[in-house]
Enzyme design. Structure first.
Site, mmCIF file in Angstrom:
data_model
loop_
_atom_site.group_PDB
_atom_site.id
_atom_site.type_symbol
_atom_site.label_atom_id
_atom_site.label_comp_id
_atom_site.label_asym_id
_atom_site.label_seq_id
_atom_site.Cartn_x
_atom_site.Cartn_y
_atom_site.Cartn_z
ATOM 1 N N LYS A 71 0.897 -1.099 -0.025
ATOM 2 C CA LYS A 71 -0.086 -0.190 0.034
ATOM 3 C C LYS A 71 0.930 1.146 -0.139
ATOM 4 O O LYS A 71 2.167 1.256 0.215
ATOM 5 C CB LYS A 71 -0.928 -0.028 1.166
ATOM 6 C CG LYS A 71 -0.309 -0.184 2.610
ATOM 7 C CD LYS A 71 -1.036 -0.324 3.690
ATOM 8 C CE LYS A 71 -0.288 -0.111 5.110
ATOM 9 N NZ LYS A 71 -1.292 -0.644 6.197
ATOM 10 N N ARG A 169 -11.312 -0.128 14.422
ATOM 11 C CA ARG A 169 -11.430 0.356 13.287
ATOM 12 C C ARG A 169 -12.673 -0.133 12.592
ATOM 13 O O ARG A 169 -13.515 -0.451 13.010
ATOM 14 C CB ARG A 169 -9.972 0.288 12.390
ATOM 15 C CG ARG A 169 -9.943 1.462 11.515
ATOM 16 C CD ARG A 169 -8.128 1.472 11.426
ATOM 17 N NE ARG A 169 -7.679 0.397 10.793
ATOM 18 C CZ ARG A 169 -6.381 0.071 10.435
ATOM 19 N NH1 ARG A 169 -5.375 1.227 10.313
ATOM 20 N NH2 ARG A 169 -5.969 -0.856 9.917
ATOM 21 N N HIS A 198 -6.237 -7.268 13.008
ATOM 22 C CA HIS A 198 -5.131 -6.109 12.924
ATOM 23 C C HIS A 198 -4.613 -5.653 14.442
ATOM 24 O O HIS A 198 -5.515 -5.313 15.307
ATOM 25 C CB HIS A 198 -5.319 -5.048 12.148
ATOM 26 C CG HIS A 198 -4.115 -4.169 11.823
ATOM 27 N ND1 HIS A 198 -3.095 -4.500 11.198
ATOM 28 C CD2 HIS A 198 -3.867 -2.910 12.051
ATOM 29 C CE1 HIS A 198 -2.018 -3.881 10.925
ATOM 30 N NE2 HIS A 198 -2.713 -2.505 11.512
ATOM 31 N N ARG A 254 1.508 -10.675 7.412
ATOM 32 C CA ARG A 254 1.336 -9.520 6.518
ATOM 33 C C ARG A 254 2.389 -8.443 6.719
ATOM 34 O O ARG A 254 2.063 -7.193 7.248
ATOM 35 C CB ARG A 254 -0.093 -8.685 6.624
ATOM 36 C CG ARG A 254 -1.290 -9.687 6.545
ATOM 37 C CD ARG A 254 -2.415 -8.808 6.587
ATOM 38 N NE ARG A 254 -2.749 -7.967 7.553
ATOM 39 C CZ ARG A 254 -3.413 -8.457 8.849
ATOM 40 N NH1 ARG A 254 -4.095 -9.714 8.866
ATOM 41 N NH2 ARG A 254 -3.561 -7.577 9.865
ATOM 42 N N TYR A 298 13.573 31.065 3.739
ATOM 43 C CA TYR A 298 12.805 31.726 4.189
ATOM 44 C C TYR A 298 12.630 31.967 5.675
ATOM 45 O O TYR A 298 13.259 31.210 6.560
ATOM 46 C CB TYR A 298 11.280 30.755 4.092
ATOM 47 C CG TYR A 298 11.000 30.566 2.560
ATOM 48 C CD1 TYR A 298 10.292 31.792 2.011
ATOM 49 C CD2 TYR A 298 11.145 29.490 1.862
ATOM 50 C CE1 TYR A 298 9.969 31.645 0.470
ATOM 51 C CE2 TYR A 298 10.724 29.247 0.736
ATOM 52 C CZ TYR A 298 10.389 30.320 0.027
ATOM 53 O OH TYR A 298 9.649 30.363 -1.259
ATOM 54 N N CYS A 345 13.055 24.215 1.688
ATOM 55 C CA CYS A 345 11.646 25.072 0.888
ATOM 56 C C CYS A 345 10.858 23.738 0.195
ATOM 57 O O CYS A 345 11.107 22.673 0.480
ATOM 58 C CB CYS A 345 12.531 25.739 -0.180
ATOM 59 S SG CYS A 345 13.509 26.897 0.464
ATOM 60 N N MET A 346 9.939 24.287 -0.829
ATOM 61 C CA MET A 346 9.206 23.293 -1.406
ATOM 62 C C MET A 346 9.809 22.466 -2.300
ATOM 63 O O MET A 346 9.707 21.310 -2.506
ATOM 64 C CB MET A 346 8.025 24.207 -2.160
ATOM 65 C CG MET A 346 6.945 23.187 -2.567
ATOM 66 S SD MET A 346 5.928 23.911 -3.870
ATOM 67 C CE MET A 346 5.047 24.917 -2.568
ATOM 68 N N ASP A 347 10.759 23.165 -2.892
ATOM 69 C CA ASP A 347 11.612 22.484 -4.048
ATOM 70 C C ASP A 347 13.155 22.305 -3.821
ATOM 71 O O ASP A 347 13.907 21.872 -4.628
ATOM 72 C CB ASP A 347 11.492 23.190 -5.528
ATOM 73 C CG ASP A 347 9.961 23.554 -5.450
ATOM 74 O OD1 ASP A 347 9.122 22.629 -5.598
ATOM 75 O OD2 ASP A 347 9.703 24.799 -5.642
HETATM 76 C C1 LIG Z 1 -0.410 -1.520 6.837
HETATM 77 C C2 LIG Z 1 -0.975 -2.804 7.270
HETATM 78 C C3 LIG Z 1 -0.046 -3.828 7.497
HETATM 79 C C4 LIG Z 1 1.291 -3.877 7.248
HETATM 80 O O1 LIG Z 1 1.468 -3.101 8.568
HETATM 81 P P1 LIG Z 1 3.379 -2.873 8.936
HETATM 82 O O2 LIG Z 1 3.415 -2.643 10.188
HETATM 83 O O3 LIG Z 1 3.946 -2.048 7.866
HETATM 84 O O4 LIG Z 1 4.209 -4.535 8.779
HETATM 85 C C5 LIG Z 1 -0.622 -5.018 7.709
HETATM 86 N N1 LIG Z 1 -1.930 -5.255 7.784
HETATM 87 C C6 LIG Z 1 -2.903 -4.269 7.460
HETATM 88 C C7 LIG Z 1 -4.223 -4.483 7.711
HETATM 89 C C8 LIG Z 1 -2.489 -3.042 7.076
HETATM 90 O O5 LIG Z 1 -3.264 -1.840 7.041
#
Ligand SMILES: *Cc1c(COP(=O)(O)O)cnc(C)c1O
Length: 404
Positions: A71, A169, A198, A254, A298, A345-347
């Site tokens: 992600k 959540r 999670h 995961r 700045y 700065c931005m860039d």
């Molecule tokens: C982001 C996420 C992960 C991975 O999390 P890490 O801490 O980067 O390993 C696993 N499961 C779910 C549901 C997540 O949203």
């Protein structure tokens, strides 16, 4: 129209296009031979490090399967190249947060199973089905929506049930998961692939929340045993849990941040030997001497305390290099550290080299190794008072990414 008019029209048209292609070819050739249009600030991704980290994680969790989490643009590394790399390295699944991320992967011919973690709206369901993307089903009513659409479109939905064990959540509380689980087992148009949850505090091995969440997850899975039903793939462990909680591996893990070679929290003990996979580099594009008392950037907040040298590098908070790192971050040039001075700065941002002027076109490292020095994502997270995740995911699409 007489024939000479036609001829002259055709002539004009072809001579115009001839002329423009000739000039383009000529100038393109010249340009390609002598210059490089890409900006002198970039990300380098080390595939060998990604492969090493994946194999370390596999060794630790075996026989559990691995879902590689990609992600947020693969934690800043670039969604499609990294997902493709993991697919070629036979991860069992890919995990993303958004439907859009999953669709981009499918459009780029990534064929392996993909789970979208986030909550969904009914209007998104047909797109999940069209692209055969695994759906997170977080309640009985969401299950019914998925079931209806799959029936309507004449296909089977691949679903993972989501239990809330303490994150607060999305997901049904494990203790009241029975109706959703029963309905999923009876569903004709949903294929039950997994059940998951999670952790909220996985980065802190001493937090009591971890044991409590595991207990609740087991309770949720217990519903299958009560029904004497086959248990789908169970998964709950993120990076923190992979490091600290062997009991949480179940059928699949995961990992996100660990895959990229970074500890989930600065306090985590490094229990796996990981290699950081991302470097951030830039080249100096300007340098000048500064008299004592002159100011930089700045707000004129930084003032030279003696005569010194200042170089400018073309990267800033508009690329995701956070402004809160002003006056804290450093860069490395030829194995030596130089401070970032004045507001970022931005860039662009400025670095000081008190002893001598850096050459033009000097390659500096903002994240990664350079000689014996290293700047880690964890260091920057400490300086910006945030977590490594935010440092990485801020690095945006303005930065070109190179893979090797
Ligand atoms: C982001 C996420 C992960 C991975 O999390 P890490 O801490 O980067 O390993 C696993 N499961 C779910 C549901 C997540 O949203």
């Amino acid at each position: 129209m007489n024939s000479s008019a036609v001829h002259s029209l055709a002539f004009t048209a072809s001579s115009k296009s001839n002329r423009s292609t000739t000039t383009n070819q000529l100038s393109q050739q010249n340009v390609q031979n002598f210059s490089d249009p890409s900006r002198p600030a970039w990300i380098e991704v080390d595939f060998a490090a990604l492969a090493h980290n994946l194999s370390e994680i596999r060794k630790r969790v075996k026989p559990a399967k691995v879902m590689a989490v990609v992600k947020a643009n693969a934690y800043g590394h670039g969604l499609v190249p990294v997902a493709r790399f993991y697919e070629q390295n036979s991860v069992d699944m890919l995990g993303v947060a958004l439907l859009e991320e999953a669709i981009i992967l499918r459009e780029n011919k990534i064929a392996c199973p993909i789970l979208v973690f986030g909550g969904l709206l009914e209007s998104q369901i047909p797109h999940f089905l069209l692209h055969q993307i695994d759906i997170t089903v977080s309640s009985l009513s969401k299950l019914e929506q998925v079931e209806r659409w799959a029936l309507h479109l004449g296909c089977k939905a691949r679903i993972h049930l989501k239990l809330d064990t303490g994150m607060g959540r999305i997901g049904t509380r494990a203790c009241s998961g029975m109706p959703m689980i029963e309905a999923a087992l009876l569903s004709k148009n949903c294929k039950l692939i997994g059940i998951f949850s999670h952790f909220a505090c996985a980065d802190d091995p001493n937090d009591k929340m971890n044991a409590l969440q595991l207990e609740r997850f087991e309770e949720g899975i217990g519903h299958f045993e009560k029904l004497n039903a086959p248990i789908p793939m169970r998964h709950i462990a993120n990076s923190g849990a992979i490091l600290h909680q062997p009991k949480s591996f179940f059928d699949m893990v995961r990992p996100g941040i660990l895959l990229y070679g970074i500890q989930p929290d600065a306090k985590s003990l490094a229990e796996l030997e990981l290699r950081s996979s991302l470097s951030l580099k830039a080249k100096t594009v300007f340098q000048k001497g500064m008299w004592k008392g002159q100011t930089v950037s700045y707000g004129a907040t930084w003032k030279a305390t003696k005569n010194t040298w200042i170089s400018t590098i073309p990267i800033g908070y508009g690329d995701g290099f956070m402004r809160s790192l002003s006056g804290k971050a450093e860069v490395i040039y030829e194995g030596k550290r130089f401070p970032v001075v004045g507001k970022i700065c931005m860039d662009q941002m400025m670095i000081e080299s008190p002893e001598k002027c850096l050459p033009n076109d000097a390659e500096v490292t903002l994240i990664g190794m350079n000689g014996r020095e290293v700047i880690t994502v964890e260091n920057l997270a400490d300086q910006a008072q945030t977590i490594p995740y935010e440092i990485l995911t801020n690095l945006n699409s303005r930065l070109p990414r190179y893979y090797s």
